[in-house]
Design an enzyme around this catalytic site. Structure first.
Site, short mmCIF file in Angstrom:
data_model
loop_
_atom_site.label_atom_id
_atom_site.label_comp_id
_atom_site.label_asym_id
_atom_site.label_seq_id
_atom_site.Cartn_x
_atom_site.Cartn_y
_atom_site.Cartn_z
N GLU A 1 13.90 -15.22 -0.90
CA GLU A 1 14.06 -16.48 -0.16
C GLU A 1 12.82 -17.36 -0.30
O GLU A 1 12.87 -18.57 -0.10
CB GLU A 1 14.28 -16.20 1.33
CG GLU A 1 15.59 -15.53 1.66
CD GLU A 1 15.63 -15.16 3.15
OE1 GLU A 1 15.06 -15.89 3.98
OE2 GLU A 1 16.24 -14.12 3.46
N ASP B 1 0.84 -1.20 0.00
CA ASP B 1 0.00 0.00 0.00
C ASP B 1 0.88 1.26 0.00
O ASP B 1 1.87 1.33 0.73
CB ASP B 1 -0.88 -0.03 1.27
CG ASP B 1 -1.97 1.01 1.27
OD1 ASP B 1 -2.82 0.98 0.35
OD2 ASP B 1 -1.99 1.86 2.18
#
Ligand code: GLC
Length: 524
Positions: free
Chosen positions: A260, A203
């Site tokens: 990751e 956001d």
């Protein structure tokens, strides 16, 4: 376009679910995870690859969840963390990845950090936010205007200092120059990644870092609090409040974490002017992976405007664009483009184009049903934005999804009052009725997504405009695949010959009917 490392979202289509209005599973009139669980089959049937869920965290709901009081807890209105897990698990079973909305620009004023900051100005949490002593001449610390219009500074009566908020006073902005804030969010991201989410919609990604000296923006036009919020915003050259160069470092750090987990960072990069700065956030491939371009929400149904709206980011942002014509923040495109069947034809044609552009397209819930903005009586208005006119704020695009023609519209049960009215929906608007009608917007969207899915070759094909003498045609190609829309009420002939793979309307062969769009495999 240069060679790029293939990513799982390269040829995907996303779907935004505004959780409050998506589906209510516990009959309190508010959408929730149990309700959502039930509707995931609809999304899989439609052909969606990515589900973006709007904020569901603990919140006082001043901005309906975009005011987060605890980033790692599910608000009881929406269910439990186990309900959340169930949605993620079922979505994955159906082959749908899940993005969650993270709100890092500001917290709620009810967040523990802000409460501690208020209670004790010497606490380490004070510097999680942006404080300024009142200038001696009684003026505000600077001239920044908020995204919702109006001033961005509110006084904390106890200390006499101002704090910054680019949105509501109850949404204090975080201080992203404080390393402790970065550490907090690393942990928040990992918390959700460990629970299996496939990435984040970030956001207000463009505004997180502010100018270190909080300098005023150059004013380039008249502005006062009575003007429409975007007019106030556009009266300033936003040099110091948004798109600061240091933002890139935050997103690089997040990108390393996301990597990751092979997760996607999708930025709400709401800026229509400073494209060079936006480019830095997305184009390196090591910061935000995809940044939304919102031009399609701010244009008329006009061939020249459509071309310009595409061209601007395509010329200035080298990779990583996200496209959408609808969201929980703007009036629905069917309404903007003329309403009724006319608006529906146009919105579907625009979808054909957006699905052909380089980047990641998103649909907003109900778009597949060809919904107009809901209409609301004044007393039903709940959005803090938009003044007295109930239809000038964002409620109209947020009315509950009409799933069926039953009492409660399949959103909630019979006799339950939904949190926002349905806004004038008819049986023809509902997913159930449309599913039984092969000529419905729902089937048209489903077929479009199915055809587009077969065209993965466009991922690595350059974007090229197709020359045409007809001003009202918007036409471009990606390799041998042409995307053509007739932005006019007169029929027109497609500028290329080939096999029609998809058509949005009732034209014949290579002739496009009024407002019709086609996908063509160019031959010869
Ligand atoms: C974003 C959201 C909007 C919200 C605002 C503040 O623009 O999309 O709904 O009000 O941020 O968080």
């Amino acid at each position: 376009m240069s060679e790029h490392t293939p990513r799982w979202w390269d040829h995907a289509v996303g779907y935004e679910a505004y959780i409050r209005s998506f589906a209510d599973g516990n009959d309190d009139g508010v959408g929730d995870f149990i309700g959502m669980l039930d509707k995931l089959d609809h999304l899989a049937w439609l052909g969606i690859d990515i589900l973006w869920i709007t904020p569901f965290y603990t919140s006082p709901m001043r901005d309906w969840g975009y005011d987060v009081a605890d980033y790692t807890a599910v608000d009881p209105t929406y269910g439990t963390i186990h309900d959340f897990d169930a949605v993620v698990a079922k979505a994955h079973d159906l082959g749908i990845r899940v993005l969650i909305d993270i709100v890092p620009n500001h917290t709620s004023d009810q967040h523990r950090w802000f409460q501690e900051a208020l209670a004790d100005p010497t606490s380490p949490y004070r510097d999680y936010y942006i404080w300024v002593d009142p200038p001696e001449d009684g003026s505000l610390p600077n001239n920044w205007v908020g995204y919702f219009g109006g001033k961005t500074w509110t006084v904390d009566e106890a200390s006499g200092q101002y704090y910054l908020h680019l949105f509501l006073p109850s949404q204090p902005d975080l201080n992203w120059r404080n390393p402790a804030v970065l550490d907090e969010f690393d942990n928040i991201l990992r918390f959700w990644l460990d629970r299996g989410v496939d990435g984040f919609r970030i956001d207000v990604a463009q505004a997180m870092v502010k100018d270190a000296e909080l300098r005023s923006n150059p004013q380039i036009g008249p502005s006062d609090d009575s003007m429409f919020r975007w007019e106030q915003w556009n009266a300033f050259d936003h040099q110091h409040d948004i798109l600061q160069p240091e933002s890139v470092d935050i997103f690089k750090r997040w990108n390393a974490i996301a990597a990751e987990y092979d997760a996607l960072l999708l930025g709400e990069t709401y800026d229509l002017h400073m494209l060079d700065k936006l480019d830095r956030l997305v184009s390196g491939g090591d910061a935000i992976d995809v940044g939304f371009w919102f031009g399609a929400m701010h244009m008329e149904w006009d061939a020249q405007q459509i071309r310009a709206t595409f061209e601007l980011p395509l010329n200035n942002i080298s990779a990583g664009l996200g496209w959408a014509q609808n969201s929980h923040d703007e009036h629905r495109s069917v309404t903007r483009f003329g309403g009724g069947d006319l608006g529906r034809r146009r919105a579907l044609s625009l979808s054909v184009l957006l699905l052909g552009l380089p980047g990641l397209p998103f649909l907003y819930q109900g778009e597949e049903l060809g919904l107009e903005s809901g209409t609301l009586p004044a007393e039903a208005k709940l959005d803090p934005v938009g003044g007295d006119d109930p239809n000038s704020g964002r409620d109209g695009t947020r009315t509950p999804v009409p799933w069926s023609d039953a009492d409660g519209m399949g959103f909630t049960s019979a006799g339950v009052t939904p949190w926002l009215p349905f806004g004038g929906r008819t049986a023809a608007d509902t997913a159930e009725v449309q599913r039984a009608d092969p000529a419905s917007p729902l089937h048209a969207h489903r077929e479009l997504l199915a055809v587009r899915k077969t065209l993965s070759e466009i991922v690595d094909a350059p974007f090229e405009w197709i020359d045409t003498d007809v001003d009202s045609l918007v036409a471009f190609r990606r390799g041998n695949i042409a995307f053509v829309a007739n932005v006019s009420s007169a029929a027109a002939l497609a500028p290329v010959a080939g096999a029609v793979l998809y058509r949005s309307g009732a034209g014949e062969a290579l002739e496009l009917a009024a407002d019709e769009a086609m996908i063509i495999r160019i031959e010869g």
